[in-house]
Design an enzyme around this catalytic site. Structure first.
Site, short mmCIF file in Angstrom:
data_model
loop_
_atom_site.label_atom_id
_atom_site.label_comp_id
_atom_site.label_asym_id
_atom_site.label_seq_id
_atom_site.Cartn_x
_atom_site.Cartn_y
_atom_site.Cartn_z
N TYR A 180 0.81 -1.22 0.00
CA TYR A 180 0.00 0.00 0.00
C TYR A 180 0.84 1.26 0.00
O TYR A 180 0.41 2.32 -0.44
CB TYR A 180 -0.91 0.05 1.23
CG TYR A 180 -1.95 -1.03 1.28
CD1 TYR A 180 -3.01 -1.02 0.38
CD2 TYR A 180 -1.88 -2.05 2.21
CE1 TYR A 180 -3.98 -2.01 0.42
CE2 TYR A 180 -2.85 -3.03 2.26
CZ TYR A 180 -3.89 -3.02 1.36
OH TYR A 180 -4.83 -3.99 1.40
N LYS B 137 4.32 -15.30 2.10
CA LYS B 137 4.41 -15.98 0.81
C LYS B 137 5.89 -16.19 0.52
O LYS B 137 6.41 -15.78 -0.54
CB LYS B 137 3.69 -15.12 -0.25
CG LYS B 137 3.50 -15.79 -1.60
CD LYS B 137 2.46 -16.89 -1.59
CE LYS B 137 2.38 -17.54 -2.97
NZ LYS B 137 1.59 -18.79 -2.96
N ASP C 50 -1.85 -18.49 0.68
CA ASP C 50 -2.89 -19.19 -0.08
C ASP C 50 -3.42 -20.37 0.74
O ASP C 50 -4.64 -20.60 0.82
CB ASP C 50 -2.37 -19.66 -1.44
CG ASP C 50 -1.01 -20.34 -1.36
OD1 ASP C 50 -0.26 -20.09 -0.39
OD2 ASP C 50 -0.69 -21.13 -2.26
N ASP D 208 -5.42 -7.71 5.36
CA ASP D 208 -6.67 -7.10 4.90
C ASP D 208 -7.64 -8.20 4.48
O ASP D 208 -8.81 -8.24 4.90
CB ASP D 208 -6.32 -6.20 3.69
CG ASP D 208 -7.48 -5.33 3.23
OD1 ASP D 208 -8.54 -5.35 3.88
OD2 ASP D 208 -7.31 -4.63 2.22
N ASP E 254 -10.86 -10.01 7.00
CA ASP E 254 -12.25 -10.01 6.53
C ASP E 254 -12.79 -11.43 6.40
O ASP E 254 -13.93 -11.72 6.75
CB ASP E 254 -12.37 -9.30 5.17
CG ASP E 254 -12.73 -7.84 5.33
OD1 ASP E 254 -12.56 -7.30 6.44
OD2 ASP E 254 -13.18 -7.23 4.34
#
Ligand code: ATP
Ligand code: MG
Length: 363
Positions: free
Chosen positions: A146, A197, A230, A254, A258
């Site tokens: 970001y 990752k 993943d 993020d 959620d």
């Protein structure tokens, strides 16, 4: 966070929409808790969001920053509403929230997702998968793709556009979020899963190395594991009970926070916290200001009340009092009280408003 004491200064930000009414409920609950447990909370209110725009034409006035920074902790309801939707960016309620996070250095976002047994039947949740789920996602808030530079959209040699952002984490940024996660995990069940990752991304390999060093050196009792993002996304749906505390970067967090919150089933029940290196944290429900039901005594105050419990545990060194507050919320649900958002037809429960729900928890 401060160490345990007898009296704390708390700044309350009632905000917009249902914010003021759920804050009244939370205040009555906190006052009952103080009476029962013999400590003091000096509460003072300050303006944020639309309420602050209307009063002083600034969504996060300097006086509010002062009131937040000089407090031991901050409890925020929610901000925003249709009224300010057309405003220029600097006069939007959401801008106030961003200014607050930045100016208070809040780099860690804590999002618990706890499935309450009492509410499973009132949702479409599959009991055998989610019963007993109690996950905490610790998300880094100020770094990652970001904010990494350079970023933008350029044109390549063939005249085609190229868009790019950079996933960047410095060792210092990873160390401080790892410390928060280690602290949170040790206040919970001592189990921490770091998500990255690292099989593909260099920045993730650094993340993995630094998290491992910090937890091994500073939190020897915490049981640390690692998972690729993943796989974590898949495992959260397949068998969420395997997780306790999870820590991850801004973009993975993020998405995963959620995802985890949807295991719970109701927005009106979800608390959250944003905390910094030192100094006060900000504790707030995940839901918005629900302008559609504002002022009608229909709002569910439980997410804000549970946010106050997080404030007690993570900022005020009052874990026992947090436990008492959370148990009180479960008790009123056991008694069959429901606000409209968690009420099912024919569930045999009693429909109550915001004030009555708050009073029941206080009792
Ligand atoms: P934001 O954009 O501020 O994140 P949102 O647009 O996602 O918010 P909310 O304001 O949270 O949405 O409201 C979504 C729906 O959920 C609305 O219908 C609202 O009435 C309902 N809702 C949200 N919070 C509560 C609550 N505490 N009690 C009852 N209903 C709620
Ligand atoms: Mg909205």
């Amino acid at each position: 966070a401060v160490s345990r004491k007898d009296s704390y200064d708390i700044t309350l930000l009632p905000g917009d929409g249902i914010g003021p009414e759920i804050m009244e409920s939370a205040k009555s609950v906190l006052s009952a808790l103080c009476d029962r447990c013999g400590f003091e909370l000096n509460l003072r209110e300050a303006l944020i969001g639309g309420a602050a725009i209307d009063a002083v034409n600034d969504p996060f006035p300097d006086a509010t920053l002062e009131a937040c920074q000089s407090a031991d902790s901050v409890l925020l309801s929610c901000i925003g509403g249709y009224k300010w939707d057309g405003n220029p960016r600097e006069l939007r309620p959401e801008t106030g929230l961003l200014k607050m996070r930045k100016s208070m250095g809040l780099f860690a976002n804590l999002r618990p997702a706890k499935v309450l047994d009492q509410l499973i039947d009132a949702s479409t949740l599959k009991r055998e998968v989610v019963e007993g789920v109690d996950v905490m996602v610790v998300r880094e808030l100020t770094g990652d793709v970001y904010f990494g530079a350079p970023k933008g959209i350029d044109t390549d040699a063939d005249g085609k556009r190229v868009g790019y952002n950079n996933m960047i984490y410095s060792e210092g940024e990873i160390e401080r979020i790892a410390r928060v996660a280690g602290d949170v995990a040790s206040k919970r069940n001592g189990k921490l899963c770091s998500v990255d990752k690292a099989n593909v991304l260099d920045v993730s390999q650094l993340w993995r190395d630094v998290v491992t060093d910090v937890i091994t050196d500073e939190f020897p009792d915490v049981d640390l594991s690692h998972m690729y993002v993943d796989n974590a996304a898949m495992q959260l749906i397949r068998w969420p009970k395997q997780f306790d505390t999870m820590v991850t970067g801004n973009i993975f967090g993020d998405i995963l926070s959620d995802e985890a919150s949807m295991l719970v089933g109701s927005l009106g029940m979800l608390p959250s916290a944003s905390i910094g290196e030192s100094g006060p944290g900000v504790f707030e429900p995940c839901h918005g200001s629900a302008p559609d039901i504002a002022g009608e005594d229909k709002a569910n105050p439980l997410a804000l009340i549970l946010s106050a419990a997080m404030m007690l545990r993570y900022d005020l060194a009052r874990g026992e009092e947090a436990d008492i507050l959370e148990a009180a919320v479960e008790t009123v649900l056991d008694q069959g009280l429901r606000t409209a958002d968690i009420k099912q037809e024919d569930d045999g429960c009693k429909l109550v408003g915001c004030i009555e729900m708050g009073k029941a928890v206080a009792d």
